[in-house]
Write an enzyme that holds these catalytic residues in place. Structure first.
Site, PDB file in Angstrom:
ATOM      1  N   HIS A   1       0.373  -1.514  -0.028  1.00 18.82           N
ATOM      2  CA  HIS A   1      -0.102  -0.092  -0.147  1.00 18.82           C
ATOM      3  C   HIS A   1       1.199   1.174   0.104  1.00 18.82           C
ATOM      4  O   HIS A   1       0.643   1.782   0.013  1.00 18.82           O
ATOM      5  CB  HIS A   1      -0.768   0.277   1.311  1.00 18.82           C
ATOM      6  CG  HIS A   1      -0.501   0.312   2.449  1.00 18.82           C
ATOM      7  ND1 HIS A   1       0.568  -0.477   3.058  1.00 18.82           N
ATOM      8  CD2 HIS A   1      -0.126   1.554   3.051  1.00 18.82           C
ATOM      9  CE1 HIS A   1       0.596  -0.318   4.502  1.00 18.82           C
ATOM     10  NE2 HIS A   1       0.904   0.914   4.403  1.00 18.82           N
TER      11      HIS A   1
HETATM   12  N1  UDP Z   1      -2.565  -5.296   9.079  1.00 18.05           N
HETATM   13  C1  UDP Z   1      -4.053  -6.356   9.698  1.00 18.05           C
HETATM   14  N2  UDP Z   1      -4.721  -6.966   8.693  1.00 18.05           N
HETATM   15  C2  UDP Z   1      -4.752  -6.461   6.799  1.00 18.05           C
HETATM   16  C3  UDP Z   1      -3.275  -5.881   7.060  1.00 18.05           C
HETATM   17  C4  UDP Z   1      -2.230  -5.279   8.168  1.00 18.05           C
HETATM   18  O1  UDP Z   1      -4.258  -6.627  11.256  1.00 18.05           O
HETATM   19  O2  UDP Z   1      -5.369  -6.567   6.521  1.00 18.05           O
HETATM   20  C5  UDP Z   1      -2.042  -5.383  10.531  1.00 18.05           C
HETATM   21  C6  UDP Z   1      -0.262  -5.913  10.200  1.00 18.05           C
HETATM   22  O3  UDP Z   1      -0.560  -6.868  10.964  1.00 18.05           O
HETATM   23  C7  UDP Z   1       0.218  -4.809  11.229  1.00 18.05           C
HETATM   24  C8  UDP Z   1      -0.477  -3.039  11.248  1.00 18.05           C
HETATM   25  O4  UDP Z   1      -1.118  -3.702   9.889  1.00 18.05           O
HETATM   26  O5  UDP Z   1      -0.057  -4.381  12.665  1.00 18.05           O
HETATM   27  C9  UDP Z   1       0.334  -2.449   9.379  1.00 18.05           C
HETATM   28  O6  UDP Z   1      -0.051  -1.908   9.492  1.00 18.05           O
HETATM   29  P1  UDP Z   1      -0.230  -1.123   7.948  1.00 18.05           P
HETATM   30  O7  UDP Z   1       0.259  -1.871   6.776  1.00 18.05           O
HETATM   31  O8  UDP Z   1      -1.627  -0.327   7.466  1.00 18.05           O
HETATM   32  O9  UDP Z   1       0.941  -0.216   8.052  1.00 18.05           O
HETATM   33  P2  UDP Z   1       2.279   0.659   8.300  1.00 18.05           P
HETATM   34  O10 UDP Z   1       2.466  -0.263   9.646  1.00 18.05           O
HETATM   35  O11 UDP Z   1       2.604  -0.018   7.100  1.00 18.05           O
HETATM   36  O12 UDP Z   1       2.593   1.908   8.876  1.00 18.05           O
END
Ligand code: UDP
Length: 362
Positions: A211
């Protein structure tokens, strides 16, 4: 102390789940949800499943350009701060909610605590990098997840960083058992409900999330990434972030992807289960890279850099170009070294250490 916490995006709900429960032992916390993520499966499900206290304020800002979203959060948070007059404002990570919340407080001379301070990709083209650098420079308390993050701050002339460990490690340790128990009897045939049809999951799966703006924007990255998924020897479960949905729909209208189970975003417990049982994880998410490491599942990160550099040791996390050949080669050929793992992210008690630091200042 009266603490006003600003959250707005999925990973911040998970972090708040780990921290709020501990903070509220000694302090009064007011929770502000900016509304940056608002779909039920990006927001409500986390509050319900993880028992996060209901937000006291919902700013309802929704989607928008970076400038508009940041400005709206800034204005609305200022109103809440003027009304509530908290002793400090607490923010997590690197989203527009983080920066706008911190800026609103800083201008009112309300001290800011930043959890996940000091992370750097050294790529200022990333909106997340801009948010985290600026937030760190206006924060009084800098709660770093790693020693690397403390050093990154020192290089920028900020000496107040404290390595408390990673609050996502707290969350993972706290919820992992519940997640595995909840989905223990979920065989491959039941998982098939995730997407009707598609290749059977009975031999295992890869778990993917994509994403980041650099992969889902106007570039040709996503077609190449999906082409790689098509060539992998096991099916790919791909919970699709709202930001990626439009481009995925367009690509699916042009061609058929037989090896990919495109599914709606899932709740945290379900995600932990899918991740813990995956053969490998392929992602551009910050949080998921680290969860892969903590769960002992090898990861391929489709990015030029990672903020979580410790995960790269021993081949547990490998960076890949957004090209089909590179992704397929790294997913199928790179072996992780079981002897090259360490507890870089703390002992699961980062929240208690944060509480301890705040109490010292009281
Ligand atoms: N996550 C979730 N469901 C999903 C995809 C991701 O619960 O369908 C969780 C994932 O396990 C992690 C967090 O969301 O704990 C990561 O968030 P994201 O990837 O949106 O943001 P980033 O970490 O890249 O800022």
């Amino acid at each position: 102390m009266k603490i006003l916490t600003v959250v707005g995006a999925r990973p911040q709900f998970i972090k708040a789940a780990a921290v709020s429960r501990v903070l509220r032992r000694q302090h009064t916390e007011l929770l502000v949800h900016t509304g940056q993520h608002y779909d039920a499966n990006m927001s409500d499900i986390f509050f319900d499943e993880l028992d996060i206290p209901r937000p006291d304020y919902n700013l309802g800002v929704g989607s928008g350009t970076h400038g508009r979203q940041t400005a709206e959060i800034l204005m609305k948070t200022e109103e809440v701060l003027l009304r509530e007059k908290p002793d400090l404002l607490l923010v997590y990570g690197d989203t527009n909610s983080t920066l706008a919340g911190a800026l609103a407080a800083s201008k009112l001379l309300i001290p800011v605590a930043h959890i996940e301070a000091g992370l750097r990709s050294f790529n200022m083209d990333m909106p997340e990098e801009q948010n985290r650098v600026l937030t760190d420079h206006i924060s009084r308390w800098l709660f770093c997840p790693t020693q690397t993050a403390v050093k990154n701050l020192l290089v920028e002339g900020i000496s107040g960083g404290v390595n408390v460990g990673d609050v996502m490690c707290d969350a993972l340790r706290f919820y992992r058992q519940a997640a595995l128990e909840k989905y223990r009897d979920t065989g491959a045939s039941q998982l098939q409900y995730l997407a009707e049809g598609g290749r059977s999951l009975s031999q295992g799966w890869y778990l993917a999330t994509i994403h980041r703006a650099e992969n889902t924007g106007d570039s040709a990255h996503l077609p190449a990434i999906l082409e790689a998924f098509e060539q992998l020897p096991l099916p790919v479960i791909f919970p699709v972030h709202p930001r990626t949905k439009g481009i995925v729909s367009r690509l699916c209208a042009q061609g058929h992807y037989e090896n990919i189970h495109f599914v709606e975003p899932v709740g945290y417990l379900h995600m932990l289960y899918l991740a813990a049982r995956a053969r490998k994880i392929i992602t551009d998410s910050g949080g998921l890279q680290k969860e892969a490491y903590l769960l002992g599942v090898p990861c391929v990160t489709v990015r030029e850099q990672t903020e979580w550099v410790e995960t790269l040791g021993g081949g547990w996390n490998v960076l890949a170009q957004p090209h089909a050949v590179d992704i397929v080669r790294k997913v199928t050929r790179v072996e992780a070294d079981p002897s090259a793992r360490a507890d870089y992210y703390g002992d699961g008690h980062a929240a208690e250490k944060i509480l301890g630091q705040l109490s010292i200042e009281q």
